[in-house]
Design an enzyme around this catalytic site. Structure first.
Site, PDB file in Angstrom:
ATOM      1  N   ARG A  17       0.839  -1.190   0.000  1.00  0.00           N
ATOM      2  CA  ARG A  17       0.000   0.000   0.000  1.00  0.00           C
ATOM      3  C   ARG A  17       0.871   1.235   0.000  1.00  0.00           C
ATOM      4  NH1 ARG A  17      -5.163  -1.779   1.445  1.00  0.00           N
ATOM      5  NH2 ARG A  17      -5.216  -3.766   2.588  1.00  0.00           N
ATOM      6  N   SER A  19       0.691   5.930  -0.668  1.00  0.00           N
ATOM      7  CA  SER A  19      -0.146   7.111  -0.523  1.00  0.00           C
ATOM      8  C   SER A  19      -1.145   7.243  -1.670  1.00  0.00           C
ATOM      9  CB  SER A  19       0.728   8.364  -0.458  1.00  0.00           C
ATOM     10  OG  SER A  19       1.497   8.495  -1.640  1.00  0.00           O
ATOM     11  N   ALA A  20      -0.833   6.643  -2.841  1.00  0.00           N
ATOM     12  CA  ALA A  20      -1.716   6.792  -3.995  1.00  0.00           C
ATOM     13  C   ALA A  20      -2.722   5.654  -4.126  1.00  0.00           C
ATOM     14  CB  ALA A  20      -0.895   6.889  -5.277  1.00  0.00           C
ATOM     15  N   THR A  22      -3.377   0.985  -3.647  1.00  0.00           N
ATOM     16  CA  THR A  22      -3.003  -0.367  -3.201  1.00  0.00           C
ATOM     17  C   THR A  22      -2.595  -1.220  -4.396  1.00  0.00           C
ATOM     18  OG1 THR A  22      -4.605  -0.197  -1.402  1.00  0.00           O
ATOM     19  CG2 THR A  22      -3.805  -2.402  -1.957  1.00  0.00           C
ATOM     20  N   VAL A  23      -1.505  -1.968  -4.228  1.00  0.00           N
ATOM     21  CA  VAL A  23      -1.035  -2.864  -5.281  1.00  0.00           C
ATOM     22  C   VAL A  23      -1.455  -4.291  -4.946  1.00  0.00           C
ATOM     23  CG1 VAL A  23       0.967  -3.742  -6.536  1.00  0.00           C
ATOM     24  CG2 VAL A  23       0.935  -1.364  -5.759  1.00  0.00           C
ATOM     25  N   LYS A  36      -2.381  -1.917  -9.699  1.00  0.00           N
ATOM     26  CA  LYS A  36      -2.369  -0.799  -8.756  1.00  0.00           C
ATOM     27  C   LYS A  36      -3.714  -0.086  -8.844  1.00  0.00           C
ATOM     28  CE  LYS A  36       0.267   3.019  -6.960  1.00  0.00           C
ATOM     29  NZ  LYS A  36       1.629   3.554  -6.807  1.00  0.00           N
ATOM     30  N   ASP A 134       9.243  11.106  -8.687  1.00  0.00           N
ATOM     31  CA  ASP A 134       9.276  10.455  -7.372  1.00  0.00           C
ATOM     32  C   ASP A 134      10.251   9.288  -7.393  1.00  0.00           C
ATOM     33  OD1 ASP A 134       8.590  10.267  -4.712  1.00  0.00           O
ATOM     34  OD2 ASP A 134       6.813   9.045  -5.053  1.00  0.00           O
TER      35      ASP A 134
END
Length: 401
Positions: A17, A19-20, A22-23, A36, A134
């Protein structure tokens, strides 16, 4: 519990998981995949979905041996429940953060090989007009299915699309402070050089075990990014250190392009064969606790390194503003600060950034370092007094003679 994502994919279990979103480990028509699923509030943002739709062709067409490929992009009505999801290649192996945590530091050849591959992937993305924004160890995966681990950069373009200022809102500084280029902090547009700066920071961290400007409150980290120079890593081949310095330049125009960085790093590989991981003391980087990331935040903020300050005798001029910081009975505030010495005022290797040291070398600002300075000053004073006494004696002898 399994769930359907669109009409062609099934998600079986959570892999991680962020901040954007859940994978999930999933299954598709062509076999296992990673899915994702972005947060519900992001999927409900019509402007964000439109941006993803606009970039769909570019994201799906971004292919490179060191990039995690996006196989499909599900936009709201294409996914069950209106999910916004990216279907990606499944990479069997840990992320670089986990690998670094297990090894603490990597031998120069391994670190350079990993970063050279990622730089090659960045070159292809930059040529397509995609900026990652990022780059950090958490977003670099290591495929361990082959004879040698292969580094792959993931979440390409996702940060850029999600973090673009929304209509009616003010844009702010978004990212992970330890890897953030100075121009982002100063409010300038994010171009390709921000990825180079972040990747050079990753390389520094792989070699040293800590980032060049990390430690303490995020505001202090951001200030160092703009004002301080990275401390040199003792024992590193000069050519490699010069390359890192160039890519950590405060001016974006001074940094190498991704293709140049990849080429230069590969040229250095033969000279790094057999070199062990650097033998450094990094008390300032030890045991940094991370504050749990609040929902929707761009980055977790590190707590102040109170343990690392124990050796110094006097803590840095900082107030523990972050949850989880250890209270200090003698904490220094902005109204009562010790006067920094000349070396600390110089910044960089003698300022507030973490400093790489050889075993036995005292840390700048520590009790041992201060005691050594006092001994040197006393020795200079005694020598000066002795010289003055000798001169006076000679003058007296000449007068009497």
């Amino acid at each position: 519990m399994a769930r359907n994502i669109g009409s062609r994919y099934t998600a079986h279990r959570v892999l991680g998981r962020g901040s954007a979103g859940t994978v999930w480990l999933g299954e598709g028509p062509d076999g296992p995949v990673a899915i994702k699923v972005l947060r519900e509030d992001l999927a409900a943002d019509a402007d964000l979905v439109a941006r993803f739709a606009h970039e769909r062709h570019t994201l799906l067409g971004l292919e490179h041996p060191h990039i995690v490929g996006v196989r499909d992009l599900l936009l709201g009505d294409e996914a069950e429940g209106g999910d916004l999801a990216l279907v990606m290649d499944l990479v069997r192996g840990p992320d670089l953060r986990s690998h670094l945590a297990a090894c603490r530091r990597l031998p120069p050849r391994e670190a350079v090989s990993i970063v050279a591959g990622v730089a090659g992937g960045l070159a292809v993305a930059h040529a397509a007009g995609i900026i990652h924004r990022d780059v950090k160890p958490e977003n670099i995966l290591l495929d361990t299915s082959g004879p040698e681990p292969v580094a792959l950069l993931t979440d390409f373009g996702v940060a850029q699309l999600i973090e673009e200022p929304r209509r009616g809102t003010a844009g702010g500084v978004v990212g992970t402070p330890d890897y953030m280029a100075p121009e982002i902090i100063e409010g300038l547009p994010s171009r390709a050089p921000v990825d180079i700066y972040a990747l050079a920071t990753v390389l520094y961290e792989l070699l040293a075990g800590f980032t060049p400007f990390g430690g303490g409150h995020s505001g202090a980290v951001l200030r160092r990014q703009v004002t301080e120079k990275a401390a040199e890593l003792p024992g590193l081949p000069p050519a490699l250190w010069e390359l890192i310095q160039q890519c950590l330049a405060k001016s974006p125009a001074s940094r190498l392009r991704a293709s140049e960085l990849a080429s230069r790093l590969r040229e250095l590989l033969p000279a790094l064969d057999g070199l062990p991981a650097l033998d450094l003391l990094d008390l300032e980087a030890a045991d940094h606790r991370m504050v749990p990331e609040p929902a929707g935040a761009a980055a977790a903020l590190p707590a102040l390194p109170a343990e690392a300050e124990a050796e110094a005798g006097t803590p840095r001029g900082a107030v523990p503003l972050v949850r989880g910081a250890v209270p200090d009975e003698e904490r220094v505030t902005h109204t009562r600060m010790r006067v920094p010495d000349a070396e600390e005022l110089a910044g960089g290797a003698h300022g507030t950034a973490r400093v790489a040291r050889r075993p036995g070398q005292p840390r700048a600002g520590s009790a041992r370092h201060s005691a050594a300075l006092r001994r040197r000053r006393l020795a200079v004073t005694v020598a000066a007094a002795g010289a003055l006494a000798l001169v006076l004696l000679l003058v007296l002898l000449l007068a009497l003679g």
